[in-house]
Scaffold this motif. Structure first.
Motif, PDB file in Angstrom:
ATOM      1  N   ALA A  22     -74.087   1.859  16.098  1.00  0.00           N
ATOM      2  CA  ALA A  22     -73.483   1.273  17.011  1.00  0.00           C
ATOM      3  C   ALA A  22     -73.272   2.004  18.383  1.00  0.00           C
ATOM      4  O   ALA A  22     -73.259   1.532  19.316  1.00  0.00           O
ATOM      5  CB  ALA A  22     -71.887   1.168  16.427  1.00  0.00           C
ATOM      6  N   ALA A  23     -73.227   3.387  18.060  1.00  0.00           N
ATOM      7  CA  ALA A  23     -73.364   4.371  19.360  1.00  0.00           C
ATOM      8  C   ALA A  23     -74.567   4.206  20.197  1.00  0.00           C
ATOM      9  O   ALA A  23     -74.418   4.079  21.231  1.00  0.00           O
ATOM     10  CB  ALA A  23     -73.029   5.479  18.834  1.00  0.00           C
ATOM     11  N   ILE A  24     -75.698   3.977  19.455  1.00  0.00           N
ATOM     12  CA  ILE A  24     -77.065   3.767  20.501  1.00  0.00           C
ATOM     13  C   ILE A  24     -76.663   2.437  21.046  1.00  0.00           C
ATOM     14  O   ILE A  24     -77.122   2.528  22.429  1.00  0.00           O
ATOM     15  CB  ILE A  24     -78.144   3.798  19.303  1.00  0.00           C
ATOM     16  CG1 ILE A  24     -78.249   5.294  18.744  1.00  0.00           C
ATOM     17  CG2 ILE A  24     -79.521   3.315  20.269  1.00  0.00           C
ATOM     18  CD1 ILE A  24     -79.142   5.273  17.695  1.00  0.00           C
ATOM     19  N   TYR A  25     -76.403   1.501  20.472  1.00  0.00           N
ATOM     20  CA  TYR A  25     -76.463   0.050  21.170  1.00  0.00           C
ATOM     21  C   TYR A  25     -75.240   0.260  22.201  1.00  0.00           C
ATOM     22  O   TYR A  25     -75.487  -0.213  23.516  1.00  0.00           O
ATOM     23  CB  TYR A  25     -76.204  -0.847  20.191  1.00  0.00           C
ATOM     24  CG  TYR A  25     -77.474  -1.420  19.484  1.00  0.00           C
ATOM     25  CD1 TYR A  25     -78.078  -0.670  18.999  1.00  0.00           C
ATOM     26  CD2 TYR A  25     -78.010  -2.628  20.068  1.00  0.00           C
ATOM     27  CE1 TYR A  25     -79.422  -0.948  18.294  1.00  0.00           C
ATOM     28  CE2 TYR A  25     -79.571  -3.107  19.511  1.00  0.00           C
ATOM     29  CZ  TYR A  25     -79.936  -2.347  18.623  1.00  0.00           C
ATOM     30  OH  TYR A  25     -81.182  -2.709  18.246  1.00  0.00           O
ATOM     31  N   ALA A  26     -74.109   0.753  21.885  1.00  0.00           N
ATOM     32  CA  ALA A  26     -72.932   0.823  22.901  1.00  0.00           C
ATOM     33  C   ALA A  26     -73.326   1.600  24.092  1.00  0.00           C
ATOM     34  O   ALA A  26     -72.964   1.284  25.309  1.00  0.00           O
ATOM     35  CB  ALA A  26     -71.585   1.457  22.288  1.00  0.00           C
ATOM     36  N   ALA A  27     -73.978   2.913  23.940  1.00  0.00           N
ATOM     37  CA  ALA A  27     -74.432   3.478  24.981  1.00  0.00           C
ATOM     38  C   ALA A  27     -75.148   3.001  25.730  1.00  0.00           C
ATOM     39  O   ALA A  27     -75.163   3.110  27.260  1.00  0.00           O
ATOM     40  CB  ALA A  27     -74.831   4.937  24.396  1.00  0.00           C
ATOM     41  N   ALA A  29     -75.716  -0.012  26.209  1.00  0.00           N
ATOM     42  CA  ALA A  29     -74.951  -1.187  27.215  1.00  0.00           C
ATOM     43  C   ALA A  29     -74.239  -0.610  28.011  1.00  0.00           C
ATOM     44  O   ALA A  29     -73.284  -1.399  28.636  1.00  0.00           O
ATOM     45  CB  ALA A  29     -74.460  -2.157  26.266  1.00  0.00           C
ATOM     46  N   ASP A  30     -74.190   0.623  28.384  1.00  0.00           N
ATOM     47  CA  ASP A  30     -73.084   1.498  29.235  1.00  0.00           C
ATOM     48  C   ASP A  30     -71.770   1.184  28.762  1.00  0.00           C
ATOM     49  O   ASP A  30     -70.882   1.005  29.861  1.00  0.00           O
ATOM     50  CB  ASP A  30     -73.476   0.985  30.605  1.00  0.00           C
ATOM     51  CG  ASP A  30     -72.934   1.724  31.657  1.00  0.00           C
ATOM     52  OD1 ASP A  30     -72.968   2.988  31.347  1.00  0.00           O
ATOM     53  OD2 ASP A  30     -72.640   1.471  32.879  1.00  0.00           O
ATOM     54  N   LEU A  31     -71.317   1.045  27.696  1.00  0.00           N
ATOM     55  CA  LEU A  31     -69.942   1.059  27.162  1.00  0.00           C
ATOM     56  C   LEU A  31     -69.261   2.448  27.060  1.00  0.00           C
ATOM     57  O   LEU A  31     -68.137   2.578  26.866  1.00  0.00           O
ATOM     58  CB  LEU A  31     -69.700   0.258  25.838  1.00  0.00           C
ATOM     59  CG  LEU A  31     -70.509  -1.212  25.649  1.00  0.00           C
ATOM     60  CD1 LEU A  31     -70.071  -1.721  24.126  1.00  0.00           C
ATOM     61  CD2 LEU A  31     -69.889  -1.993  26.604  1.00  0.00           C
ATOM     62  N   LYS A  32     -69.861   3.344  27.135  1.00  0.00           N
ATOM     63  CA  LYS A  32     -69.281   4.729  27.623  1.00  0.00           C
ATOM     64  C   LYS A  32     -68.633   5.068  26.127  1.00  0.00           C
ATOM     65  O   LYS A  32     -67.522   5.561  26.139  1.00  0.00           O
ATOM     66  CB  LYS A  32     -68.517   4.941  28.742  1.00  0.00           C
ATOM     67  CG  LYS A  32     -69.175   4.584  29.941  1.00  0.00           C
ATOM     68  CD  LYS A  32     -68.657   5.244  31.129  1.00  0.00           C
ATOM     69  CE  LYS A  32     -69.411   4.890  32.525  1.00  0.00           C
ATOM     70  NZ  LYS A  32     -70.370   4.021  32.409  1.00  0.00           N
ATOM     71  N   PRO A  33     -69.393   5.007  25.023  1.00  0.00           N
ATOM     72  CA  PRO A  33     -68.759   5.123  23.777  1.00  0.00           C
ATOM     73  C   PRO A  33     -68.537   6.587  23.435  1.00  0.00           C
ATOM     74  O   PRO A  33     -69.346   7.392  23.765  1.00  0.00           O
ATOM     75  CB  PRO A  33     -69.732   4.670  22.797  1.00  0.00           C
ATOM     76  CG  PRO A  33     -71.080   4.743  23.365  1.00  0.00           C
ATOM     77  CD  PRO A  33     -70.868   4.608  24.783  1.00  0.00           C
ATOM     78  N   VAL A  34     -67.238   6.857  22.818  1.00  0.00           N
ATOM     79  CA  VAL A  34     -66.977   7.955  22.029  1.00  0.00           C
ATOM     80  C   VAL A  34     -66.856   7.876  20.620  1.00  0.00           C
ATOM     81  O   VAL A  34     -66.276   6.804  20.243  1.00  0.00           O
ATOM     82  CB  VAL A  34     -65.633   8.558  22.511  1.00  0.00           C
ATOM     83  CG1 VAL A  34     -65.244   9.677  21.848  1.00  0.00           C
ATOM     84  CG2 VAL A  34     -65.634   8.470  24.208  1.00  0.00           C
ATOM     85  N   LEU A  35     -67.467   8.796  19.835  1.00  0.00           N
ATOM     86  CA  LEU A  35     -67.518   8.591  18.482  1.00  0.00           C
ATOM     87  C   LEU A  35     -66.853  10.006  17.898  1.00  0.00           C
ATOM     88  O   LEU A  35     -67.192  11.021  18.193  1.00  0.00           O
ATOM     89  CB  LEU A  35     -68.983   8.623  17.999  1.00  0.00           C
ATOM     90  CG  LEU A  35     -69.427   8.323  16.631  1.00  0.00           C
ATOM     91  CD1 LEU A  35     -70.649   7.812  16.161  1.00  0.00           C
ATOM     92  CD2 LEU A  35     -69.441   9.741  15.815  1.00  0.00           C
ATOM     93  N   TYR A  36     -65.995   9.604  17.093  1.00  0.00           N
ATOM     94  CA  TYR A  36     -65.597  10.900  16.167  1.00  0.00           C
ATOM     95  C   TYR A  36     -66.051  10.860  14.902  1.00  0.00           C
ATOM     96  O   TYR A  36     -66.258   9.626  14.335  1.00  0.00           O
ATOM     97  CB  TYR A  36     -63.899  10.509  16.176  1.00  0.00           C
ATOM     98  CG  TYR A  36     -63.185  11.009  17.467  1.00  0.00           C
ATOM     99  CD1 TYR A  36     -62.904  12.423  17.623  1.00  0.00           C
ATOM    100  CD2 TYR A  36     -62.691  10.194  18.361  1.00  0.00           C
ATOM    101  CE1 TYR A  36     -62.248  13.065  18.449  1.00  0.00           C
ATOM    102  CE2 TYR A  36     -62.099  10.653  19.419  1.00  0.00           C
ATOM    103  CZ  TYR A  36     -61.871  12.147  19.693  1.00  0.00           C
ATOM    104  OH  TYR A  36     -61.235  12.574  20.708  1.00  0.00           O
TER     105      TYR A  36
END
Ligand code: NDP
Length: 316
Positions: A22-27, A29-36
């Motif tokens: 999810a993080a690879i795709y979100a990043a 797509a420039d969603l600036k994900p933060v993953l805990y």
């Protein structure tokens, strides 16, 4: 007292294959994900040895290496991976409010839940010792059965998972002992039928595992018949535990729709939950497949769903 530190556009909770994908795709797509990451950075795969069934690794890869690769790939596109566990959530608030390690408060527009599930274990001392040392104790026949080709193994449990895994193991192994604690199985009639009609599965009813033998690797088990109280030692080289999984969804109870076991309910064919902007991916929403690759696939879906939702709701 909690401190609000920031607002996050796309928050990903959990660091298994679903969360990192999810993080690879979100990043990207420039969603600036933060993953805990949660309490076990890398998730269940960090507790396995060889992973031979994740596509793209013809020679196999260890679980920890695979998870490190996925993490690096997520970070390469700008995901902020943070060590920490989301311990409380108010997903009905707008924006959603969450707390990390009881202290840091954050708000988020889109939330992707990828908290996974944890295998249940019997709780025997030698079970955890041999499991941690990769000595032949496993909770995943599909992952590890291959290593016991032509050997004799035991599997504990009597539900659909145990029945399915026993028949899977029977195709690879010389003999499978299925250890059932009651005088009947819980598995569906069809699965029971399959198990009972597999010549190299021996079902031991009314049986409980007392101990697992072996210093470095599993050499045998002691099984007690709880009706006759008789104990016997059975020589096996692999010990599989299939007594159920527990989805890690307790903190969302009462907010997100779940089934009676705690698996998050998603709209079929998507990762959408009953709360707008909250998506569930991987094992926390999947009691059927539970594979790294299916978790990764649903992680991709979760990021795409989050991206569309953020675009439609004007927050991205
Ligand atoms: P279940 O909770 O259905 O079964 C767990 C089994 O483990 C039970 O037989 C239980 O015994 C046994 N068990 C629990 N604790 C112990 C213990 N300490 N010692 C020995 N035995 C123990 O879990 P499953 O993972 O099998 O299934 C979970 C859900 O997923 C179910 O709804 C199942 O139907 C579904 N599923 C469906 C599949 C499919 O449709 N293909 C495949 C796999 C799962 P007891 O019966 O005595 O309580």
């Amino acid at each position: 007292m909690s401190t609000t530190i920031e607002h996050i556009n796309c928050l990903i909770i959990g660091s298994g294959p679903a969360g990192y994908t999810a993080a690879i795709y979100a990043a990207r797509a420039d969603l600036k994900p933060v993953l805990y990451t949660g309490m076990t950075p890398g998730g269940q795969l960090t507790e396995t040895t060889e992973v031979d069934n994740f596509p793209g690794y013809p020679k196999g890869i260890t679980g920890p290496e695979l998870m490190e690769d996925l993490k690096n790939q997520a970070e390469r596109f700008g995901t902020q991976v943070r060590i920490g566990t989301v311990t409380k959530a108010d997903l009905t608030a707008s924006p959603k409010r969450l707390w990390v390690d009881e202290s840091i408060e954050i708000t988020a527009d889109a939330v992707i839940i990828s908290t996974g599930a944890s295998a249940k274990w019997l709780g025997l001392e030698n079970e955890s010792r041999l499991r941690m040392n990769a000595g032949g104790v496993s909770a995943c026949a599909v992952c590890d059965g291959f290593f016991y080709r032509g050997q004799e193994v035991a599997i504990v449990g009597a539900g659909d998972t145990a029945a399915e895994e026993a028949t899977y193991l029977a195709k690879l192994c010389k003999k499978v002992y299925m250890i059932v604690r009651r005088d009947e199985m819980r598995a569906s009639k069809a699965m029971q039928h399959r198990v009972k009609n597999t010549a190299n599965i021996e079902i031991l009813y009314n049986s409980e595992t007392q101990d697992i033998l072996g210093k470095e690797v599993v050499e045998g088990i002691i099984v007690k018949n709880n009706a006759t109280k008789e104990e016997r030692t059975i020589a096996v080289t692999g010990f599989f535990v299939a007594i159920g999984h527990k989805p890690n969804t307790d903190i969302f109870k009462g907010q997100i729709t779940m089934d009676e076991l705690g698996y998050i309910t998603v709209v079929p064919g998507s990762t959408k939950t009953n709360i707008a902007g909250v998506f569930a991916v991987g094992d926390c929403a999947d009691k059927t497949y539970r594979q790294a690759v299916t978790a990764a696939g649903s992680g991709c879906m979760g990021a795409l769903d989050a991206e569309r939702w953020l675009a439609e709701n004007g927050t991205h």
